[in-house]
Write a protein that holds these residues in place. Structure first.
Motif, mmCIF file in Angstrom:
data_model
loop_
_atom_site.group_PDB
_atom_site.id
_atom_site.type_symbol
_atom_site.label_atom_id
_atom_site.label_comp_id
_atom_site.label_asym_id
_atom_site.label_seq_id
_atom_site.Cartn_x
_atom_site.Cartn_y
_atom_site.Cartn_z
ATOM 1 N N LEU A 34 -4.875 -2.093 10.771
ATOM 2 C CA LEU A 34 -3.690 -1.603 10.076
ATOM 3 C C LEU A 34 -3.262 -0.249 10.633
ATOM 4 O O LEU A 34 -4.092 0.622 10.878
ATOM 5 C CB LEU A 34 -3.983 -1.477 8.582
ATOM 6 C CG LEU A 34 -4.279 -2.779 7.840
ATOM 7 C CD1 LEU A 34 -4.717 -2.475 6.405
ATOM 8 C CD2 LEU A 34 -3.060 -3.699 7.836
ATOM 9 N N THR A 38 2.568 0.272 8.005
ATOM 10 C CA THR A 38 2.526 -1.183 7.858
ATOM 11 C C THR A 38 2.914 -1.562 6.424
ATOM 12 O O THR A 38 2.386 -1.016 5.468
ATOM 13 C CB THR A 38 1.111 -1.717 8.151
ATOM 14 O OG1 THR A 38 0.757 -1.406 9.501
ATOM 15 C CG2 THR A 38 1.047 -3.228 7.955
ATOM 16 N N ARG A 39 3.855 -2.498 6.300
ATOM 17 C CA ARG A 39 4.305 -2.929 4.974
ATOM 18 C C ARG A 39 3.494 -4.145 4.543
ATOM 19 O O ARG A 39 3.441 -5.155 5.238
ATOM 20 C CB ARG A 39 5.797 -3.265 4.996
ATOM 21 C CG ARG A 39 6.353 -3.667 3.619
ATOM 22 C CD ARG A 39 7.844 -3.955 3.654
ATOM 23 N NE ARG A 39 8.604 -2.747 3.917
ATOM 24 C CZ ARG A 39 9.212 -2.471 5.063
ATOM 25 N NH1 ARG A 39 9.155 -3.338 6.065
ATOM 26 N NH2 ARG A 39 9.870 -1.353 5.221
ATOM 27 N N VAL A 40 2.879 -4.048 3.346
ATOM 28 C CA VAL A 40 1.989 -5.093 2.841
ATOM 29 C C VAL A 40 2.517 -5.574 1.489
ATOM 30 O O VAL A 40 2.824 -4.768 0.607
ATOM 31 C CB VAL A 40 0.546 -4.567 2.679
ATOM 32 C CG1 VAL A 40 -0.368 -5.677 2.149
ATOM 33 C CG2 VAL A 40 0.009 -4.016 3.998
ATOM 34 N N TRP A 54 -5.964 1.153 0.893
ATOM 35 C CA TRP A 54 -5.378 1.015 2.225
ATOM 36 C C TRP A 54 -4.276 2.048 2.451
ATOM 37 O O TRP A 54 -4.124 2.561 3.559
ATOM 38 C CB TRP A 54 -4.823 -0.391 2.410
ATOM 39 C CG TRP A 54 -5.879 -1.430 2.668
ATOM 40 C CD1 TRP A 54 -7.238 -1.246 2.684
ATOM 41 C CD2 TRP A 54 -5.663 -2.808 2.953
ATOM 42 N NE1 TRP A 54 -7.878 -2.437 2.957
ATOM 43 C CE2 TRP A 54 -6.937 -3.411 3.127
ATOM 44 C CE3 TRP A 54 -4.523 -3.596 3.066
ATOM 45 C CZ2 TRP A 54 -7.078 -4.766 3.411
ATOM 46 C CZ3 TRP A 54 -4.662 -4.952 3.351
ATOM 47 C CH2 TRP A 54 -5.936 -5.523 3.526
ATOM 48 N N ILE A 60 -0.732 2.648 4.911
ATOM 49 C CA ILE A 60 0.204 1.536 4.720
ATOM 50 C C ILE A 60 1.138 1.825 3.553
ATOM 51 O O ILE A 60 0.900 2.721 2.735
ATOM 52 C CB ILE A 60 -0.537 0.196 4.489
ATOM 53 C CG1 ILE A 60 -1.359 0.231 3.181
ATOM 54 C CG2 ILE A 60 -1.442 -0.115 5.671
ATOM 55 C CD1 ILE A 60 -0.723 -0.444 1.999
ATOM 56 N N GLY A 62 3.253 -0.511 0.422
ATOM 57 C CA GLY A 62 3.099 -1.862 -0.098
ATOM 58 C C GLY A 62 3.628 -2.062 -1.487
ATOM 59 O O GLY A 62 3.939 -1.115 -2.220
#
Length: 248
Positions: A34, A38-40, A54, A60, A62
Motif C-alpha cells: 500500500l 491509496t483509496r480503499v 492502514w 491510505i 478510505g
C-alpha cells in the motif's frame, strides 16, 4: 438497521471482528504494498480497525460501510483516537449493493460475503467500485480439515459441508471466476482463539451487569456452550484468510 443483538454483545469489546490479530492486519497491508493516498473501500468494515491502522501506518484513505450501529460508532471513535479521521470515514448502512461514487485501488469485503450472496456475488459487487488493475480483497472461511459428517459441519456453524471449500478449492474457485490470486494472509490458531475466546469474558461481564435483561438467558446459554463447541469443532476444522485478487 442493525445486526443481531447477540453479535453486538459478544463482540462489543472486539476491535477486529474476524480471526486476524493486529499483526495479521498489518502484514496484509505490507504485502499489498500500500502506498500513501491509496483509496480503499471496505464493505462490512466492523469497528474500522483495518482502515484506521492502514491510514495511520500506510497513509491510505478510505471508506467503510457497516450496518452495526455500535461498530460504526466505534470505528469513528477509533479514527479520531488514531488521528486519521480526516482520511477515513465510516457509513452506517447496509453494504449490500453499495457502490462507491469514486472508484479506488482496493475494494474489500473481509468476512461478510453474505452481502453479495456468497463469494462470487461479492466479487462482482466489489468490482463495480474498483479502478482498472485494482485489488479485490475477500476474507473467507475454508475447511482446514474436511468435516466427516454434516453434523460436524453444523457444529462449526456452517449450514452444510458444501458451504465452504478446502483451501486449494477456494483458490481454484477464484480462478474460475476470472481472477488471479496475487496474495493471501491466513489466520492462525492464536488469531482464532483471540476472536472466539475474547467473547466469553465479554459475555460473562455483560451477564454480571445485566442479570434481569430479557436477553440474558440466550447470552447465558451461549456462554455455557461456546467454549466446548469452539474447541471441539471450529478450532479443529476451520481456517480463515484474506485473499487478494486481480482480474485477468
Amino acid at each position: 438497521m442493525d445486526i443481531p443483538r447477540i453479535f453486538t454483545i459478544t463482540e462489543s469489546a472486539h476491535r477486529i471482528h474476524n480471526p486476524f490479530t493486529p499483526a495479521k492486519v498489518a502484514t496484509l497491508g505490507e504485502v499489498l504494498r500500500l502506498e500513501p493516498g491509496t483509496r480503499v473501500l471496505d464493505l462490512g468494515s466492523g469497528s474500522g480497525e483495518m482502515l484506521c491502522t492502514w491510514a495511520r501506518d500506510f497513509g491510505i484513505t478510505g471508506t467503510g460501510v457497516d450496518m452495526s450501529v455500535l461498530f460504526s460508532r466505534q470505528a469513528q471513535q477509533r479514527a479520531e483516537e488514531l488521528g486519521v479521521a480526516d482520511r477515513v470515514r465510516f457509513i452506517h448502512a447496509d453494504a449490500t449493493g453499495y457502490v462507491a461514487e469514486e472508484k479506488g485501488s482496493v475494494a474489500a469485503c473481509v468476512g461478510a460475503t453474505w452481502i453479495g450472496g456468497g463469494v462470487a456475488g461479492t466479487i462482482e459487487l466489489l468490482a463495480r467500485s474498483l479502478a482498472p488493475n485494482g485489488l479485490i480483497l475477500i476474507g473467507e472461511p475454508y475447511w482446514r480439515q474436511m468435516p466427516p459428517t454434516e453434523d460436524v459441519a453444523r457444529k462449526c456453524l456452517a449450514g452444510s459441508i458444501a458451504d465452504y471449500l478446502p483451501l486449494p478449492g477456494l483458490l481454484a474457485s477464484f480462478g474460475a471466476l476470472g481472477y488471479d490470486v496475487v496474495e493471501m494472509v491466513l489466520a492462525d490458531q492464536e488469531g482464532w482463539d483471540r476472536y472466539e475466546a475474547a467473547k466469553w469474558l465479554t459475555m460473562r461481564r455483560w451477564l454480571d451487569e445485566n442479570p434481569e435483561d430479557e436477553f440474558a438467558a440466550e447470552v447465558r446459554a451461549t456462554l455455557t456452550s461456546e467454549p466446548e463447541r469452539y474447541t471441539a469443532y471450529t478450532r479443529e476444522y476451520m481456517g480463515w484468510g484474506v485473499f487478494a485478487l486481480m482480474a485477468r
